[in-house]
Structure formats: C-alpha cells, structure tokens
Enzyme design. Structure first.
Site, mmCIF file in Angstrom:
data_model
loop_
_atom_site.group_PDB
_atom_site.id
_atom_site.type_symbol
_atom_site.label_atom_id
_atom_site.label_comp_id
_atom_site.label_asym_id
_atom_site.label_seq_id
_atom_site.Cartn_x
_atom_site.Cartn_y
_atom_site.Cartn_z
ATOM 1 N N ASP A 50 0.866 -1.181 0.000
ATOM 2 C CA ASP A 50 0.000 0.000 0.000
ATOM 3 C C ASP A 50 0.898 1.224 0.000
ATOM 4 O O ASP A 50 1.931 1.262 0.666
ATOM 5 C CB ASP A 50 -0.975 0.003 1.174
ATOM 6 C CG ASP A 50 -0.312 -0.055 2.539
ATOM 7 O OD1 ASP A 50 -0.094 1.008 3.145
ATOM 8 O OD2 ASP A 50 -0.015 -1.171 2.998
ATOM 9 N N GLU A 84 -7.878 4.685 11.939
ATOM 10 C CA GLU A 84 -6.883 4.481 12.980
ATOM 11 C C GLU A 84 -6.741 5.740 13.828
ATOM 12 O O GLU A 84 -7.284 6.798 13.493
ATOM 13 C CB GLU A 84 -5.537 4.073 12.368
ATOM 14 C CG GLU A 84 -5.034 5.004 11.278
ATOM 15 C CD GLU A 84 -3.830 4.440 10.550
ATOM 16 O OE1 GLU A 84 -2.786 4.299 11.206
ATOM 17 O OE2 GLU A 84 -3.929 4.154 9.348
#
Length: 374
Positions: free
Chosen positions: A14, A102
C-alpha cells in the site's frame, strides 16, 4: 493491463505520497493506493500511482484515511469524496476501497465501539453503493477494542484489513506464527518495510477479485459451528486445544485414535491444555488424545517469550495495577473484572501493562489477568 484476480497468500503493497510514483515492488501482486484524507486532502501522487500499478499488472485498489472518528455524517462525506477520486483517477469499478480508520491525524478511536462501528459501516455502505467492495483497515488492537468487527463482518463479509507486525523493520515474508487471528480478515499488513523497500507489506488471506456490478459479498456456509475463538489462559500455559467440531469430539486413550475413553463427546467450544502432539493427535492428558482435525490449537507466545506483547483479561475481582513486579508491590489503581488491558511482556508471573501511570510502568499479577489467545 492490471490484474483482475489475485489468489490468496499473494503479496502486495500500500502506497501514499511518501512512496514513489512508480509502483513496482518485487513480488507484489496488488497495490492499495491512498486517495484522500478527510474531505480536503488528495494524495498528489494518487493518479500517477494508480496508473503505474495498473501498468505493472497489479490488482489496483484504493483507500482513504479517515478523519470521521465516530460520526456517521462525516464518514459518509469522506467515503463519497474518496469514491469520486477513485473513479476520476482510474481505480477499476468493482475493485476495493478501504476506510483507513486508525488513531491520530484527525481521527479519534475513543468515542465508543458502537458509534465508531456505525460510522465505519456508513462509509462502507457508500463505497458499496458506488460499485466498489468495501474494506476497513486498522491495527489489530483497534479492531478488537474500538470496533465491533462481528457487526462489520456480518454486514460486508470478509472485509477486514488488519495491521499487526512481528517486529518493526524489514520483513521479506509473512510469518503466520504471528498472524492476529480473527474472523473476517481479507488482508494482513505484516510489515512497514517490505523487503527493505520502504513500503508497507501485505498478504491476502482470501482470493481478491475485481468484479462488475454492485453485489453484496456472498455468505459462506460454515460446516461447523464457530467455537470460542479467543480463550483466556494463565500466563504459563503454552497452548490449548479448542473443540471445533459442531457435534463435539471424542477423547481417545492413545495417539493411534483406535479406542475411545468413553462414548461421551466433549462439547464444541470446550478448552483443553495441550501437553504435546503425537501422530497428528493432540495430547491433553495422560493417555488422553483428540483427533487433530476436531480441534483448533491456540498457542500462547507470552509463555515462551517474556518480551511478547498481548492482551490480558481481568478474571478476578479486586485486581489492581501494581507499582512493581513483586508480591508485596503497592496497589496503584483498580482494574475492572472482565476488562481487557494491553500488555508488553512480563517479569516472571507479572504482566507489564503498556499504558504507563504518571510516566511509570505498572504491572498486573498473571494469576489475576489471563492472556487472551487471538
């Protein structure tokens, strides 16, 4: 041309603005490109990275960094913003887009699991309605403690993208001894430095496929009931066997499995300490064995490595955090029965609590807080 299917146990990366525009990494079969953050930031390299990933034959996906915390309204707006950029920049229709949820950089995880989950589900629904497959990304601790993953998986199937590292630093391959076992995991991010290339490394747990249309994930019919997936054990118990066969399991008197101890089945979900393995059978007592196909075996790394991290569940009332790892240590504050606390290793039978109190490390006695086996 980009790939439209990637088989499970394939590696991928990613990328965000920190990485180069040329998305070419040894061994990678898929790439997840950061699109946006909140509703005001666009990854300036996103368009080029998507184009490069597709040109290198990678299955190409996207993600947005959440700033929505537990707000359903903001979650929908952020997902809509990310979807717009995904379409404009060439993320294939029917591919995957993840809500990167997150702690930090504008996102809070402390608003309560119910509200947090509502917000994530709202974002995922926007992604689904736009013709993409939704994922949610976070660290294992956040997923377990600040979201209801059971609700998310029930709504969207196998859709978790979980981050959990064996060590910080370079990892060339995934070590499944450190896989953070939980239901519904599609992708595991196992390192922040894949092959020393300065990019996150991931591995698929399922086949990934770009599909046309806007179909809900198909539910898998399980042939066995799911037993308790996360038993708790004393710090010095090395491994347990959890009976997984829906009808239960017989105990045999030898590892040859040729004679039953009795005709009474041990119930699904019951937990047994593992004493060893013989001929593919699991030894749970003197002359007591399970067929290895009828149980899950869960290991406890804390029992073998006093520096391992984990989660402990308070199993006795009137338990306290202590100011030192010793029997006569002072009590610092109370720990609620059945609550969970993150730990960072142990000193003997004393578990070291991650969160410091007034800047000092505190501990909990290992016979009052059992290790949760994930």
């Amino acid at each position: 041309m980009s790939s439209s299917i990637v088989s499970k146990k394939s590696y991928g990366v990613d990328v965000a603005s920190f990485q180069k525009e040329n998305v070419s990494y040894t061994g990678a079969k898929f790439a997840i490109v950061k699109l946006t953050q909140g509703t005001g930031y666009i990854n300036p390299k996103a368009k080029a990275q998507i184009k490069s990933a597709k040109a290198h034959g990678l299955l190409t996906m996207g993600y947005f960094y959440a700033n929505h915390s537990g707000s359903v309204t903001r979650a929908r707006a952020e997902a809509k913003y990310a979807v717009e950029k995904a379409k404009a920049y060439g993320v294939p229709a029917g591919s995957y887009i993840a809500d990167d949820w997150e702690e930090g950089s504008g996102n809070s995880v402390n608003g309560g699991a119910s509200a947090n989950t509502d917000a994530v589900l709202a974002a995922m629904q926007v992604i689904k309605e736009a013709g993409y497959k939704p994922l949610v990304y976070s660290g294992a601790f956040n997923l377990r403690n600040h979201l209801s993953t059971s609700r998310i998986v029930k709504s969207f199937g196998t859709c978790l993208w979980v981050a959990s590292y064996k060590v910080m630093g370079r990892q060339d391959s995934a070590d499944f001894n450190y896989f953070p076992s939980m239901d519904g995991v599609a992708i595991w991010q196992f390192t922040d430095n894949y092959r020393g290339l300065g990019v996150d490394g991931n591995i698929t747990l399922v086949d990934l496929k770009i599909s046309s249309g806007n179909q809900s994930p198909k539910k898998v019919n399980k042939t066995v009931e799911s037993p308790s997936q996360h038993p708790v054990v004393k710090w010095n118990i090395g491994a347990v066997a959890v009976v997984s066969n829906s009808k239960g399991a017989y105990v045999y008197t030898s590892s040859k499995l040729d004679k039953r101890e009795s005709d009474k089945l041990k119930p699904c979900g019951s937990v047994w300490q593992v004493l060893g393995f013989e001929n593919g059978a699991v030894k749970v007592g003197k002359n007591q064995y399970f067929d290895g196909r009828a149980v899950y075996v869960k290991t406890n790394p804390i029992a073998y490595n006093d520096a391992k991290h984990g989660v402990a569940k308070i199993v006795m009332p009137h338990t306290h955090a202590l100011d030192a790892p010793k029997a006569d240590a002072g009590k610092v504050y109370g720990l609620e029965l059945n609550s969970k606390v993150e730990i960072q290793g142990r000193v003997g039978r004393f578990l070291r609590i991650k969160e410091k109190h007034n800047g000092k490390t505190v501990y909990v006695t290992g016979n009052r807080a059992y290790i949760v086996l994930y």
